[in-house]
Motif scaffolding. Structure first.
Motif: not given
Length: 116
Positions: A1-4, A16-19, A24-31
């Protein structure tokens, strides 16, 4: 799984996008790159995918009450210039709903992951 990693100016829709990506099951974080003068702050965790979202001051003022002017947005864009240059995906969110942004980002991620 990609780190986004998601970067962007204040009130562009990063949180909002990161949440929504996480839901949706993605590995995302806000910078919070727009608040840092460290040019490569976005690369601290070495994301696989860097997404930059942006908004004009007019769009920002429709989303929330802000007490700053265009000069602050210009400063944020300068702080984000390295991230923008390295972004895998750039989206101007002014005319898009949060659902539209999410759909575009998910489609991009799936295509990027399929290419690997």
């Amino acid at each position: 799984m990609s780190l986004i990693a998601v970067v962007g100016v204040c009130a562009s829709g990063k949180t909002t996008l990161v949440t929504n990506l996480k839901e949706a099951g993605f590995n995302a974080y806000n910078v919070a790159q727009e608040h840092s003068c460290i040019k490569k702050f976005w690369n601290k965790h070495h994301p696989d995918i860097l997404i930059m979202i942006d908004a004009s001051l007019a769009a920002i003022k429709k989303r929330r009450i802000v007490y700053w002017d265009e000069s602050r947005l210009i400063a944020q864009h300068e702080r984000l210039s390295d991230a923008k240059a390295h972004a895998d995906l750039y989206i101007q969110t002014d005319s898009l709903s949060k659902e539209d942004v999410l759909k575009e980002v998910i489609a991009f991620i799936k295509k990027a992951e399929a290419a690997v």
